[in-house]
Design a protein around this motif. Structure first.
Motif, PDB file in Angstrom:
ATOM      1  N   HIS A   1      44.559  48.130  47.546  1.00 43.47           N
ATOM      2  CA  HIS A   1      44.295  46.684  47.425  1.00 43.47           C
ATOM      3  C   HIS A   1      45.283  45.466  47.427  1.00 43.47           C
ATOM      4  CE1 HIS A   1      42.142  44.204  44.000  1.00 43.47           C
ATOM      5  NE2 HIS A   1      42.772  43.819  44.230  1.00 43.47           N
TER       6      HIS A   1
ATOM      7  N   LYS B   1      43.219  35.614  46.570  1.00 42.20           N
ATOM      8  CA  LYS B   1      42.381  35.855  45.972  1.00 42.20           C
ATOM      9  C   LYS B   1      40.546  36.177  46.528  1.00 42.20           C
ATOM     10  CE  LYS B   1      43.315  30.644  44.429  1.00 42.20           C
ATOM     11  NZ  LYS B   1      43.151  29.195  44.559  1.00 42.20           N
TER      12      LYS B   1
ATOM     13  N   ASN C   1      41.253  39.857  46.134  1.00 44.59           N
ATOM     14  CA  ASN C   1      40.307  40.334  45.018  1.00 44.59           C
ATOM     15  C   ASN C   1      39.576  39.936  44.501  1.00 44.59           C
ATOM     16  OD1 ASN C   1      43.304  40.665  44.179  1.00 44.59           O
ATOM     17  ND2 ASN C   1      43.435  38.922  43.202  1.00 44.59           N
ATOM     18  N   HIS C   2      38.567  39.746  45.535  1.00 39.73           N
ATOM     19  CA  HIS C   2      36.547  39.091  45.063  1.00 39.73           C
ATOM     20  C   HIS C   2      36.485  40.024  45.598  1.00 39.73           C
ATOM     21  CE1 HIS C   2      32.785  38.110  45.330  1.00 39.73           C
ATOM     22  NE2 HIS C   2      32.555  37.731  46.726  1.00 39.73           N
TER      23      HIS C   2
ATOM     24  N   SER D   1      36.158  43.839  43.783  1.00 37.78           N
ATOM     25  CA  SER D   1      35.867  43.480  42.792  1.00 37.78           C
ATOM     26  C   SER D   1      34.228  43.814  42.439  1.00 37.78           C
ATOM     27  CB  SER D   1      35.347  41.931  42.172  1.00 37.78           C
ATOM     28  OG  SER D   1      34.432  40.996  42.736  1.00 37.78           O
ATOM     29  N   PRO D   2      33.364  44.845  41.338  1.00 33.46           N
ATOM     30  CA  PRO D   2      32.371  44.662  40.808  1.00 33.46           C
ATOM     31  C   PRO D   2      31.463  43.742  41.519  1.00 33.46           C
ATOM     32  CG  PRO D   2      33.571  45.678  39.241  1.00 33.46           C
ATOM     33  CD  PRO D   2      34.684  43.822  39.783  1.00 33.46           C
ATOM     34  N   LYS D   3      31.927  42.887  41.635  1.00 33.32           N
ATOM     35  CA  LYS D   3      30.414  41.394  41.985  1.00 33.32           C
ATOM     36  C   LYS D   3      30.571  41.537  43.517  1.00 33.32           C
ATOM     37  CE  LYS D   3      29.611  36.241  41.398  1.00 33.32           C
ATOM     38  NZ  LYS D   3      29.652  35.297  40.653  1.00 33.32           N
TER      39      LYS D   3
ATOM     40  N   GLN E   1      31.613  43.834  45.500  1.00 27.90           N
ATOM     41  CA  GLN E   1      30.952  45.124  46.250  1.00 27.90           C
ATOM     42  C   GLN E   1      29.663  44.885  45.984  1.00 27.90           C
ATOM     43  OE1 GLN E   1      33.136  48.739  45.294  1.00 27.90           O
ATOM     44  NE2 GLN E   1      35.078  47.608  44.499  1.00 27.90           N
TER      45      GLN E   1
END
Length: 251
Positions: free
Chosen positions: A125, A143, A146-147, A150-152, A154
């Motif tokens: 990461h 940013k 990180n997105h 993130s679970p969202k 993915q």
């Protein structure tokens, strides 16, 4: 003072977006169809320009997760920049559609960045933080990274992959648009282009063949034409386009 017609001049050859930004006040005239879609050469130049703007961090920061998150004042700047270089009717609908076009190009651009830089099986990461694409700030890039991790992010990626796997209607028009395809047909034949012919021309190769599976999964183009002829005979008061519209709405 010179009239608008006297001020006009025709441009030949390919015009790149970077040329538009340094054209010393020259504006490009854009034609639109009844659906407010840009057509012909001016329309193509405009579409390319908006796609170019979508990649500029000043207007479209990649750190915003969705187009809705992009600041409103930046979207206003996009419209102002467009109108600075193009002659477009003073109607808010053109501004809204331009913003939507840039938003779509911006999403595609970020998808391209992901395909190029995102390697979760090879890099950690944190290691992704150092892969900042040229022209973008490190903070915005972090940013976006990180997105992606993130679970969202993915989950949305998986949904997108599943949706793309279901797309089998491959067009063969390249950079040409459906709007230009219809406009050229109407100029040549003096009538509107039907849905069946529009689909056929936009999906057929130069040798007259289709991409494997394109027609068989949806319908046979020959069967569709035969059905259209039958419906035209049964509905002589309707135009060809009206008949096709009614048929496809039933389908």
């Amino acid at each position: 003072m010179l009239s608008m017609m006297q001020k006009r001049r025709f441009s030949h050859g390919s015009i790149q977006p970077i040329d538009i930004l340094s054209n010393n006040g020259v504006k490009y005239y854009v034609e639109f169809n009844e659906f407010h879609q840009p057509i012909r050469k001016g329309g193509l130049i405009l579409v390319r320009f908006l796609g170019y703007i979508a990649k500029i961090a000043h207007y479209c920061p990649i750190g915003a997760i969705t187009w809705h998150d992009v600041e409103k004042n930046l979207k206003v700047q996009i419209v102002n920049k467009m109108r600075e270089h193009f002659i477009i009717l003073d109607d808010e609908v053109y501004d809204t559609l331009a913003q939507q076009r840039v938003g779509k190009c911006w999403r595609h651009y970020k998808h391209g960045l992901k395909k190029t830089f995102f390697q979760p099986d090879k890099k950690t990461h944190e290691q992704h933080y150092d892969l900042v694409p040229s022209g973008h700030s490190r903070s915005d890039w972090i940013k976006l990274v990180n997105h992606w991790f993130s679970p969202k992010g993915q989950k949305l990626s998986q949904i997108g992959k599943e949706a793309r796997s279901l797309q089998f209607q491959v067009h063969t028009m390249g950079s040409n648009s459906y709007a230009n395809l219809r406009a050229d047909y109407e100029a040549e034949h003096g009538k509107k282009m039907g849905l069946v012919e529009s689909w056929e021309r936009s999906h057929m190769r130069k040798d007259g063949s289709f991409v494997e599976g394109t027609t068989t999964r949806l319908f046979s183009i020959d069967d569709a034409k035969a059905k259209m002829e039958s419906l035209k005979l049964a509905n002589s008061s309707y135009s060809s386009v009206d008949v096709e519209m009614r048929h496809f709405m039933i389908l």
